[in-house]
Design an enzyme around this catalytic site. Structure first.
Site, short mmCIF file in Angstrom:
data_model
loop_
_atom_site.label_atom_id
_atom_site.label_comp_id
_atom_site.label_asym_id
_atom_site.label_seq_id
_atom_site.Cartn_x
_atom_site.Cartn_y
_atom_site.Cartn_z
N GLY A 138 0.82 -1.21 0.00
CA GLY A 138 0.00 0.00 0.00
C GLY A 138 0.85 1.25 0.00
O GLY A 138 1.80 1.36 0.77
N ARG A 190 1.19 -5.05 -5.01
CA ARG A 190 1.22 -6.24 -4.15
C ARG A 190 1.40 -7.39 -5.13
O ARG A 190 0.68 -7.48 -6.12
CB ARG A 190 -0.11 -6.41 -3.41
CG ARG A 190 -0.48 -5.22 -2.51
CD ARG A 190 -1.65 -5.63 -1.61
NE ARG A 190 -2.44 -4.50 -1.18
CZ ARG A 190 -2.13 -3.71 -0.17
NH1 ARG A 190 -1.01 -3.90 0.50
NH2 ARG A 190 -2.91 -2.71 0.18
N ASP A 238 4.15 -4.53 6.63
CA ASP A 238 4.34 -5.87 7.16
C ASP A 238 4.47 -6.96 6.09
O ASP A 238 5.40 -7.77 6.11
CB ASP A 238 3.10 -6.17 8.00
CG ASP A 238 3.47 -6.87 9.26
OD1 ASP A 238 4.59 -6.67 9.73
OD2 ASP A 238 2.62 -7.64 9.76
N GLY A 239 3.52 -6.94 5.14
CA GLY A 239 3.49 -7.96 4.10
C GLY A 239 4.75 -7.90 3.24
O GLY A 239 5.33 -8.94 2.89
N THR A 271 3.57 2.65 5.96
CA THR A 271 2.16 2.27 5.87
C THR A 271 1.35 3.22 6.71
O THR A 271 1.77 3.58 7.82
CB THR A 271 1.91 0.82 6.37
OG1 THR A 271 0.49 0.65 6.58
CG2 THR A 271 2.61 0.50 7.67
N ILE A 272 0.20 3.60 6.21
CA ILE A 272 -0.64 4.49 7.01
C ILE A 272 -1.18 3.78 8.27
O ILE A 272 -1.62 4.42 9.20
CB ILE A 272 -1.82 5.08 6.20
CG1 ILE A 272 -2.78 3.99 5.74
CG2 ILE A 272 -1.31 5.93 5.04
CD1 ILE A 272 -4.15 4.52 5.30
N ASP A 273 -1.12 2.44 8.27
CA ASP A 273 -1.72 1.67 9.38
C ASP A 273 -0.95 1.80 10.70
O ASP A 273 -1.50 1.55 11.76
CB ASP A 273 -1.82 0.18 9.01
CG ASP A 273 -2.62 -0.06 7.74
OD1 ASP A 273 -3.39 0.84 7.35
OD2 ASP A 273 -2.46 -1.14 7.14
N ASP A 290 1.32 -0.17 11.90
CA ASP A 290 1.16 -1.47 12.56
C ASP A 290 2.41 -2.34 12.47
O ASP A 290 2.34 -3.56 12.54
CB ASP A 290 -0.03 -2.21 11.95
CG ASP A 290 0.18 -2.50 10.46
OD1 ASP A 290 1.12 -1.95 9.85
OD2 ASP A 290 -0.61 -3.30 9.90
N MET A 339 -9.43 3.31 7.89
CA MET A 339 -8.57 2.18 7.52
C MET A 339 -7.68 1.76 8.69
O MET A 339 -7.78 2.30 9.79
CB MET A 339 -7.71 2.56 6.32
CG MET A 339 -8.40 2.40 4.99
SD MET A 339 -7.22 2.67 3.65
CE MET A 339 -8.17 2.06 2.27
N GLY A 340 -6.79 0.84 8.41
CA GLY A 340 -5.86 0.36 9.43
C GLY A 340 -5.69 -1.15 9.40
O GLY A 340 -5.00 -1.73 10.24
N ARG A 341 -6.37 -1.78 8.49
CA ARG A 341 -6.36 -3.25 8.40
C ARG A 341 -6.76 -3.83 9.76
O ARG A 341 -7.82 -3.49 10.24
CB ARG A 341 -5.00 -3.75 7.94
CG ARG A 341 -5.07 -5.06 7.19
CD ARG A 341 -3.70 -5.45 6.69
NE ARG A 341 -3.31 -4.73 5.50
CZ ARG A 341 -3.67 -5.06 4.26
NH1 ARG A 341 -4.42 -6.11 4.06
NH2 ARG A 341 -3.27 -4.36 3.23
N ALA A 356 -14.30 12.14 19.55
CA ALA A 356 -15.44 11.28 19.17
C ALA A 356 -16.04 10.63 20.42
O ALA A 356 -15.34 10.38 21.40
CB ALA A 356 -14.98 10.21 18.19
N GLU A 357 -17.32 10.37 20.35
CA GLU A 357 -18.01 9.78 21.50
C GLU A 357 -17.76 8.27 21.59
O GLU A 357 -17.78 7.69 22.67
CB GLU A 357 -19.53 10.02 21.41
CG GLU A 357 -19.97 11.43 21.77
CD GLU A 357 -19.52 12.49 20.77
OE1 GLU A 357 -19.58 12.22 19.56
OE2 GLU A 357 -19.10 13.57 21.22
N ARG A 401 -5.12 7.20 1.95
CA ARG A 401 -3.78 6.80 1.47
C ARG A 401 -3.11 7.89 0.64
O ARG A 401 -1.89 7.88 0.44
CB ARG A 401 -3.90 5.53 0.63
CG ARG A 401 -4.15 4.28 1.42
CD ARG A 401 -3.03 3.28 1.22
NE ARG A 401 -2.95 2.77 -0.12
CZ ARG A 401 -3.48 1.61 -0.52
NH1 ARG A 401 -4.15 0.87 0.32
NH2 ARG A 401 -3.33 1.20 -1.75
O1 F6P Z 1 -2.18 -1.26 4.46
C1 F6P Z 1 -2.70 -0.06 3.96
C2 F6P Z 1 -4.16 -0.22 3.62
O2 F6P Z 1 -4.63 1.00 3.11
C3 F6P Z 1 -5.05 -0.72 4.77
O3 F6P Z 1 -5.39 0.30 5.67
C4 F6P Z 1 -6.22 -1.26 4.02
O4 F6P Z 1 -6.88 -2.26 4.75
C5 F6P Z 1 -5.57 -1.85 2.78
O5 F6P Z 1 -4.32 -1.20 2.62
C6 F6P Z 1 -6.37 -1.69 1.53
O6 F6P Z 1 -5.74 -2.38 0.52
P1 F6P Z 1 -6.11 -2.23 -1.02
O7 F6P Z 1 -5.55 -0.91 -1.47
O8 F6P Z 1 -5.43 -3.38 -1.66
O9 F6P Z 1 -7.59 -2.24 -1.11
#
Ligand code: F6P
Length: 319
Positions: free
Chosen positions: A10, A71, A102-103, A125-127, A129, A169-171, A186-187, A252
């Site tokens: 990503g 990917r 990660d991947g 990665t924006i996640d 993680d 997002m964030g997987r 946020a509540e 993203r």
């Molecule tokens: O890992 C970055 C990310 O944007 C995640 O937040 C999201 O779940 C995933 O990639 C989306 O992947 P794709 O662009 O393949 O739909």
């Protein structure tokens, strides 16, 4: 030395800053920089080019990556990894910088088990993680994109007496949701790392609505798969007109913040420095407590990132 850079997985804002600094810094050090286009797919197909200043001119302010990303399913197969290695050998590449998540790091770990590749990863990665680093390139920009969207949603929610459920997002990681919920007030915040109990949230919110609350903002991490359920629940329990907004891939993209440009530069410099200093390979550049360091790829891919307990404690919206 011949050093190459590629983006994998990503995309994230700040990639271009890192690519540009990689090229400029390699030239400063009298090394030869190469660009690999289209990530692991491009590595398999030999899309490798000796870099020129012109390739990276005027790219700093752009989101995404000018050398693109992918990917790769093919990279799971040994024969394609072999083809990728042969391409690196063809250009006599001594060191490889990989911007990815990660991947991608798992793929590189596997690659380095099969072949003597010498790479350094830049967590991108924006996640946010990736194990072992407090910060991944692109996160600040994504958080600001989310903040901007939430500020706008607040405007309409508060004007129209509505509840909004916003999916971010964030997987499988709740970092973006948690920080966004904290910083936007946020509540409700629902993330995969915390068991939430809707009746507890209900008691609190019903009381607030009785005391005059006219709108509600709920942030839901995509990894919980709870967006629709939370919206249904809000409508039923609070009797509030409810709307769902899925922010999706806008998170993203976008112009990288100053912080992400600076981090892109720093990550790239540390990666090149490491490759030039030693052949001790397969590390990831990490950033913790304001300092850069390097850790083994094995440590990164064999451990699970945890949400910072301090941030969880700040999520008093879950009380
Ligand atoms: O890992 C970055 C990310 O944007 C995640 O937040 C999201 O779940 C995933 O990639 C989306 O992947 P794709 O662009 O393949 O739909």
């Amino acid at each position: 030395m011949a050093l190459a850079i590629m983006c994998s997985g990503g995309d994230a804002p700040g990639m271009n800053a890192a690519v540009k600094k990689f090229v400029d810094y390699a030239f400063d050090k009298k090394e030869t920089p190469y660009l690999i286009y289209d990530g692991l797919e491009g590595l398999i197909d030999g899309k490798i080019k000796k870099a020129d200043y012109k390739d990276v001119a005027g790219i700093l302010h752009r989101g995404g990556s000018v050398i693109r990303s992918s990917r790769s399913k093919r990279f799971y197969e040994y024969d394609y990894r072999k083809q990728a290695y042969e391409n690196l050998k063809k250009f006599n590449i001594d060191g490889l910088v990989v911007l990815g998540g990660d991947g991608s790091f798992r793929a590189m770990d596997r690659f380095s088990e099969d072949f003597p590749v010498n790479f350094v990863g830049i967590p991108t990665t924006i996640d946010n993680d990736i194990y072992g680093t407090e910060y991944c390139l692109g996160v600040d920009t994504a958080l600001n994109t989310i903040r901007d969207a939430l500020d706008k949603i607040y405007d309409t929610a508060s004007t129209f007496n509505r509840a909004f459920v916003v999916e971010v997002m964030g997987r499988d990681c709740g970092y973006l949701a948690a920080i966004s919920a904290i910083s936007s007030g946020a509540e409700i915040c629902i993330i995969p790392e915390v068991d939430f109990y809707l009746p507890t949230i209900e008691n609190k919110l019903v009381r607030e609505v009785e005391n005059g609350r006219r709108y509600v903002l709920a942030i839901v991490a995509e990894g919980t798969k709870m967006t629709a359920k939370v919206a249904e629940w809000l409508e039923k329990k609070l009797g509030m007109d409810t709307r769902v907004t899925i922010l999706g891939h806008i998170q993203r993209g976008g112009v990288p913040t100053t912080f992400d440009r600076m981090m892109g530069f720093e990550f790239a410099v540390h990666a090149v420095e490491h490759l030039c200093r030693t052949k001790e390979s397969n590390k990831v550049v990490v950033w913790n407590k304001g300092e850069f360091g390097l850790i083994d790829i094995d440590t990164v891919v064999n451990n699970k990132n945890q949400v910072n307990p301090h941030h969880l404690a700040m999520l008093n919206v879950l009380d």
